[in-house]
Design an enzyme around this catalytic site. Structure first.
Site, PDB file in Angstrom:
ATOM      1  N   ASN A 109      23.907  45.968  39.391  1.00 21.67           N
ATOM      2  CA  ASN A 109      22.583  46.178  38.803  1.00 21.67           C
ATOM      3  C   ASN A 109      21.708  47.164  39.569  1.00 21.67           C
ATOM      4  O   ASN A 109      21.108  48.060  38.990  1.00 21.67           O
ATOM      5  CB  ASN A 109      21.836  44.844  38.737  1.00 21.67           C
ATOM      6  CG  ASN A 109      22.364  43.996  37.616  1.00 21.67           C
ATOM      7  OD1 ASN A 109      22.305  44.408  36.461  1.00 21.67           O
ATOM      8  ND2 ASN A 109      22.899  42.836  37.936  1.00 21.67           N
ATOM      9  N   ASP A 133      29.854  39.301  39.509  1.00 21.20           N
ATOM     10  CA  ASP A 133      28.880  38.407  38.852  1.00 21.20           C
ATOM     11  C   ASP A 133      28.802  38.583  37.333  1.00 21.20           C
ATOM     12  O   ASP A 133      28.238  37.733  36.646  1.00 21.20           O
ATOM     13  CB  ASP A 133      27.478  38.639  39.440  1.00 21.20           C
ATOM     14  CG  ASP A 133      27.381  38.166  40.875  1.00 21.20           C
ATOM     15  OD1 ASP A 133      28.266  37.406  41.310  1.00 21.20           O
ATOM     16  OD2 ASP A 133      26.424  38.560  41.569  1.00 21.20           O
TER      17      ASP A 133
HETATM   18  O1  F6P Z   1      28.637  40.956  44.471  1.00 20.31           O
HETATM   19  C1  F6P Z   1      27.653  40.071  44.007  1.00 20.31           C
HETATM   20  C2  F6P Z   1      27.379  39.055  45.054  1.00 20.31           C
HETATM   21  O2  F6P Z   1      28.632  38.579  45.383  1.00 20.31           O
HETATM   22  C3  F6P Z   1      26.459  37.894  44.732  1.00 20.31           C
HETATM   23  O3  F6P Z   1      26.992  36.858  43.975  1.00 20.31           O
HETATM   24  C4  F6P Z   1      26.051  37.448  46.105  1.00 20.31           C
HETATM   25  O4  F6P Z   1      24.906  36.705  46.118  1.00 20.31           O
HETATM   26  C5  F6P Z   1      25.878  38.764  46.784  1.00 20.31           C
HETATM   27  O5  F6P Z   1      26.806  39.654  46.182  1.00 20.31           O
HETATM   28  C6  F6P Z   1      25.997  38.693  48.258  1.00 20.31           C
HETATM   29  O6  F6P Z   1      26.402  39.922  48.796  1.00 20.31           O
HETATM   30  P1  F6P Z   1      25.991  40.504  50.227  1.00 20.31           P
HETATM   31  O7  F6P Z   1      25.984  39.369  51.178  1.00 20.31           O
HETATM   32  O8  F6P Z   1      27.083  41.480  50.494  1.00 20.31           O
HETATM   33  O9  F6P Z   1      24.665  41.115  50.056  1.00 20.31           O
END
Ligand code: F6P
Length: 337
Positions: A109, A133
């Protein structure tokens, strides 16, 4: 034509398959030159880039992560929205210095939002929808989601053994910050008894009563799948609270398993490899036709595209009338409300 590719935001299975889909189609079918930009949007700013050829694009179809590296794009986006025009000029200048005719941005997004801003600054861009997601507006599915659902489903399957052997309630926390797509799909595929989604919220007493009712009917174990984004009124995560609450209120020993980054790592499923390949190939078709400022998407089961300005800033959430929720309810699965 010379095109750049970058990956931005969290990694996910299928990014390399997408890079390969874009790159090989661009080189083999359209005779374009392809530049890989390293470390996300900051790589563009720092001109951290190198040519990609058929050799460097070989052997990556089944690799997890991203050969280009990635980073979160928030700081970069701030440059694009800065009141100081010099900030955004640094970015457009980097694009032109690299001699790009188009930049392909693979991401979730946040990335689509940033890519739309680049389009508004007059750059030729194409977005590709990546995230486990599955919450990007304007596409029926994102690559990475199928793999994550497979991983989460296998984990739930494995937790069933301990749940039934020990007569326990097992809480399984899956990823999904604001959208509960993984929880819904893996929960249903894994035969969960309770599925909790951020979109629906939950009532702890409904969860407890579902578990008690199962005990009354002779089922002494329960599987509760919860998306990480399910929150308490004070915004803290609900998993820890529920683990204690279920045990205290039902008397059933309760354990929690947080799947975390396991869901994002490793080799993509065959479905994701093919989806990524097709979406990547279609990106080059758009470039060849000069149709910029769009995100490649899946619409009515077919590869298509949508203007980035329609995607930017929106989220695709699970709705309460989703077919799988209705079907689950018909079978006595609780959604916690
Ligand atoms: O890729 C999406 C996602 O996995 C979310 O579900 C999760 O909250 C987030 O990324 C966490 O990612 P990071 O810790 O790399 O910011």
């Amino acid at each position: 034509m010379r095109i750049g590719i970058l990956s931005s935001g969290g990694d996910c299975p299928g990014i390399n398959a997408t890079i390969r889909g874009v790159g090989k189609t661009a080189i083999v079918h359209y005779g374009m030159e392809v530049i890989g930009i390293h470390g996300g949007f900051s790589g563009l700013l720092n001109r951290d880039a190198a040519p990609l050829d058929e050799d460097s694009l070989s052997g990556i179809l089944n690799l997890g992560g991203t050969i280009l590296g990635t980073s979160r794009e928030k700081g970069f986006r701030e440059l694009l929205t800065s009141v100081n025009q010099e900030d955004s000029c640094r970015i457009t200048q980097a694009y032109h210095e690299l001699g790009l005719d188009c930049l392909v941005c693979i991401g979730g997004n946040g990335t689509q939002k940033t890519t739309n801003l680049l389009a508004q600054h007059g750059l030729n861009v194409i977005g590709l929808p990546k995230t486990i997601d599955n919450d990007i507006w304007g596409t029926e599915i994102t690559f990475g989601f199928d793999t994550a659902v497979n991983i989460a489903t296998e984990a739930i399957d494995r937790l069933h053994s301990t749940a039934s052997s020990h007569k326990r309630a097992m809480l399984v926390e899956v990823m999904g910050h604001r959208a509960g797509w993984i929880a819904l799909y893996a929960g249903m595929a894994g035969g969960a008894d309770v599925i909790l989604l951020p979109e629906l919220g939950f009532n702890a007493e409904v969860v407890n009563e579902t578990i008690r009712e199962r005990v009354r009917s002779g089922k002494h174990h329960s599987i509760v799948v919860i998306a990480e984004g399910v929150r308490m009124p004070d915004k803290s995560k609900a998993t820890d609270y529920l683990m204690q609450e279920i045990e205290a209120s039902t008397g059933i020993e309760t354990r929690a398993t947080v799947l975390g980054y396991i869901q994002r790592g490793g080799t993509p499923s065959p479905f994701d490899r093919n989806l990524a390949t097709q979406l990547g190939g279609y990106a080059t078709e758009l470039i060849a036709r000069g149709e910029f400022g769009r995100m490649v998407c899946v619409k009515n089961g077919c590869v298509d595209s949508i203007p980035l300005e329609e995607v930017a800033g929106k989220l695709k959430l699970v709705t309460p009338d989703h077919d799988l929720i209705l079907q689950g309810k018909h079978m006595g699965i609780s959604f916690g409300i």
